[in-house]
Design a protein around this motif. Structure first.
Motif, PDB file in Angstrom:
ATOM      1  N   PRO A 341       0.836  -1.264  -0.028  1.00 34.00           N
ATOM      2  CA  PRO A 341       0.067   0.104   0.138  1.00 34.00           C
ATOM      3  C   PRO A 341       0.776   1.158   0.110  1.00 34.00           C
ATOM      4  N   HIS A 345       1.458   3.749  -9.159  1.00 32.25           N
ATOM      5  CA  HIS A 345       0.126   4.440  -9.395  1.00 32.25           C
ATOM      6  C   HIS A 345      -0.152   4.199 -11.053  1.00 32.25           C
ATOM      7  N   ARG A 346      -1.427   4.388 -11.213  1.00 31.03           N
ATOM      8  CA  ARG A 346      -1.952   4.092 -12.794  1.00 31.03           C
ATOM      9  C   ARG A 346      -1.175   5.273 -13.652  1.00 31.03           C
ATOM     10  N   ASP A 401      -0.569   8.408  -0.949  1.00 33.07           N
ATOM     11  CA  ASP A 401      -0.962   7.834   0.370  1.00 33.07           C
ATOM     12  C   ASP A 401       0.041   7.343   1.292  1.00 33.07           C
TER      13      ASP A 401
END
Ligand code: COA
Length: 465
Positions: A341, A345-346, A401
Motif C-alpha cells: 500500500p 500509480h496508474r 497515500d
C-alpha cells in the motif's frame, strides 16, 4: 511545536525544485489543445488510456510528475495558498479577488453549520459504522437539509422519526477550556438559495459550496463520535483547515498545524479522471444532482485501491515494525504477490509530486514525536527497499497515500479518518469537474465487449437436474 510556517513553505518549495531537477531529462509533454471529436485513443482494461472529455480543471503528467490545477503548479499552491482559495480556483477557473475571497470564506463558514444534518446522522449508529459509510450518509442528509426536491415522496419525515426533543439537549461538554464548543442543535439558520439563483439547490454552485463546507463538519462529527465524543460547533473565525482540525480534535491548531492541514487538503483536491471523480461524473451525467454525485465519489474513494490505501499504509508500517526487518518482510510480501500500500500509480511513472511534499512534511512533524518518529523511520526504510527493487523495473514509487497517514497521525488524527479527510478535500475536485462537465453534458455510456455464449435453449426448472 516551535517551528514556523516559513520552514514548511521552504520545505515545499525545495520539494518542487527537486522534482524539476529529477524530471528535467523527461521530454516536455506536447501541450494540450482541444480535440476534434470523435477522437482516436487506445483503450485498455479499466478504461486505461480512454479520453472521456475535455477539462480545464487540472492536469496530471505521469512522466514529468506534474500536478497542475487551472494552470498553477501544485507546489506553488501548497507553498503560498490555502484550501479555500484552491477550491475557489478549481470551481471558478481563476484565483479570487480579495473581496471574492472574503465572501467565499464567509459563505463556507456559514455553510459549515449543519444542524439538521448532524441531528439526523447522529440518529444512526455512527460509532459502529465505517467512517466512510457515515460520511456518505451525512451527504445524503445534507441533501435533504438543503434541497426540497424530494418532498412529495418524503414520507415519513426523517426528523420526526429520529427524535422529538433534541433541540433542548446540550450535545457536548466543553473541551479543554475552549468556549462555544457545544454544538447547539437548536440554532437553525435557513440557508437561502445558492448563488446560482436558479432555485434548483441540488445542482447549482450553492450546492458545491455547501458540500465543500459541509463535508468537513460531517467528517469531524464522525471522528468525534468514533472516539465516544459529541460534535463540536464550527468556529467562524477559523479558516477551513484550522476549523476542520479544531472540530475533529477539540483543540485550536497552531499556525504550523493549520498550514500542514491546508497543504494536505490542497494536495488531495483534484487529480484528473481518477476513479472517484469519474464515479461522481458518471452519476452527474444522468442529470442526478451534486449530492448524489459526491455520495458516489465517496463510495468509490472508499476502496483500498484508491482512497483507502492511506489507512492500509499505517497498518503496513506497524506490521513491518513488528517484523523488525524490512528486507525480510518485503521478501515475504513479494512471495505472496502482495501489493505494498502507498506505492505505484496508474498515471505516475515518476515520483508522485504529492508524496514529494508529504514525505518531508511527515519528517518535519515526526521529529521528536515518539511513535511517529519510529513509524517514519520504518517508512523511509520501506521506501528505500521498494524503490531499489521496483523503481527502475516497474516504475513503482511512493504515491500520495504513503506519507499522508504519517502527517495526519502527527496532527493527532485517528487512522479511520484518513480516507474521510481525502473526501473532505477531493470534494472540491469532484464538484469542479461535475460543474464543468454539465456545461456540455453527455451521459456516460461505454460498452462492454461481449465474450459470452449465443443460441442457448431455455430449459424449464424441473428439467435442469
Ligand atoms: N507493490 C508492489 N508491486 C506493485 C505495486 C505495489 N504497490 N503496484 C503495482 N505493482 C506492480 C504490479 O504487481 C504489476 O507487476 P507485474 O507487471 O509484474 O504484474 C505492475 O506493478 C503494474 O501494476 P498494476 O496493478 O497493473 O498497475 P495499475 O496501474 O493497474 O494499478 C494501483 C495502480 C495504484 C492500483 C497499484 O499500484 C496498487 O494497487 N497500489 C497499491 C494501492 C495504493 O497505494 N493505492 C493508492 C493509489 S493513489
Amino acid at each position: 511545536m516551535s517551528r514556523s510556517v516559513k520552514e514548511v513553505e521552504a520545505l515545499i518549495l525545495e520539494a518542487g525544485r527537486k522534482a524539476r531537477r529529477e524530471t528535467s531529462a523527461e521530454p516536455e509533454p506536447e501541450l494540450v489543445r482541444p480535440a476534434e471529436w470523435p477522437i482516436q485513443c487506445t483503450v485498455g482494461p479499466g478504461l486505461e488510456g480512454a479520453i472521456a472529455c475535455e477539462s480545464k480543471v487540472g492536469y496530471v503528467n505521469g512522466a514529468k510528475g506534474w500536478l497542475i490545477y487551472r494552470g498553477y503548479d501544485v507546489f506553488e499552491l501548497c507553498a503560498h495558498s490555502n484550501f479555500e482559495e484552491v477550491s475557489y480556483l478549481l470551481l471558478h477557473g481563476r484565483l479570487p479577488s480579495a473581496s471574492e475571497y472574503a465572501a467565499f470564506r464567509k459563505t463556507l463558514a456559514e455553510y459549515r453549520h449543519l444542524h439538521s444534518t448532524l441531528r439526523a446522522v447522529l440518529g444512526f449508529p455512527v460509532e459502529r459504522m465505517s467512517t466512510m459509510a457515515a460520511l456518505r450518509l451525512g451527504v445524503m442528509m445534507m441533501r435533504q437539509e438543503l434541497t426540497h426536491m424530494d418532498e412529495k415522496e418524503w414520507h415519513p419525515r426523517a426528523m420526526s422519526v429520529i427524535g422529538a426533543d433534541e433541540d433542548s439537549i446540550p450535545m457536548e461538554t466543553v473541551p479543554r477550556g475552549d468556549k462555544h464548543a457545544i454544538y447547539e442543535f437548536k440554532r437553525r439558520r435557513r440557508l437561502g438559495p445558492g448563488p446560482s439563483g436558479n432555485g434548483d439547490e441540488g445542482s447549482g454552485l450553492g450546492a458545491c459550496y455547501h458540500l465543500i463546507a459541509g463535508l468537513s463538519t460531517v467528517a469531524a462529527a464522525v471522528a468525534r463520535v468514533h472516539r465516544g465524543r459529541l460534535p463540536i460547533e464550527p468556529d467562524p473565525d477559523l479558516g477551513h483547515a484550522a476549523n476542520f482540525l479544531y472540530m475533529m480534535t477539540g483543540r485550536r491548531p497552531s499556525p504550523v498545524e493549520e498550514k500542514v492541514m491546508d497543504v494536505a487538503l490542497i494536495l488531495h483536491a483534484d487529480h484528473g479522471m481518477n476513479a472517484s471523480t469519474f464515479a461522481a461524473m458518471v452519476v452527474a451525467s444522468t442529470l442526478s444532482d451534486f449530492y448524489f454525485s459526491v455520495g458516489s465519489g465517496i463510495a468509490a474513494l472508499n476502496g483500498p485501491l484508491h482512497g483507502g490505501a492511506n489507512e492500509q499504509v499505517i497498518h503496513t508500517l506497524e506490521e513491518v515494525r513488528e517484523a523488525g526487518d524490512v528486507g525480510v518482510w518485503l521478501d515475504k510480501a513479494a512471495a505472496a504477490k502482495r501489493k505494498i500500500p502507498g506505492f505505484g500509480h496508474r498515471v505516475y511513472k515518476a515520483y508522485d509530486p504529492r508524496a514529494r511534499v508529504l514525505g518531508p512534511l511527515a519528517e518535519f512533524l515526526a521529529q521528536g514525536e515518539g511513535e511517529t518518529t519510529d513509524l517514519f523511520a520504518v517508512a523511509r526504510q520501506l521506501e528505500t527497499h521498494v524503490v531499489e527493487r521496483l523503481g527502475q523495473s516497474k516504475q513503482i514509487f511512493p504515491n500520495v497515500d504513503f506519507y499522508s497517514g504519517l502527517v495526519y497521525r502527527a496532527l493527532g488524527i485517528q487512522t479511520e479518518m484518513f480516507t474521510p479527510i481525502f473526501a473532505v478535500s477531493r470534494v472540491a475536485g469532484w464538484t469542479a469537474r461535475v460543474l464543468e462537465y454539465l456545461e456540455n453534458n453527455r451521459i456516460f455510456r461505454p460498452r462492454a465487449r461481449y465474450v459470452g455464449e449465443f443460441g442457448k435453449e431455455y430449459v424449464p426448472l424441473e428439467d435442469r437436474g
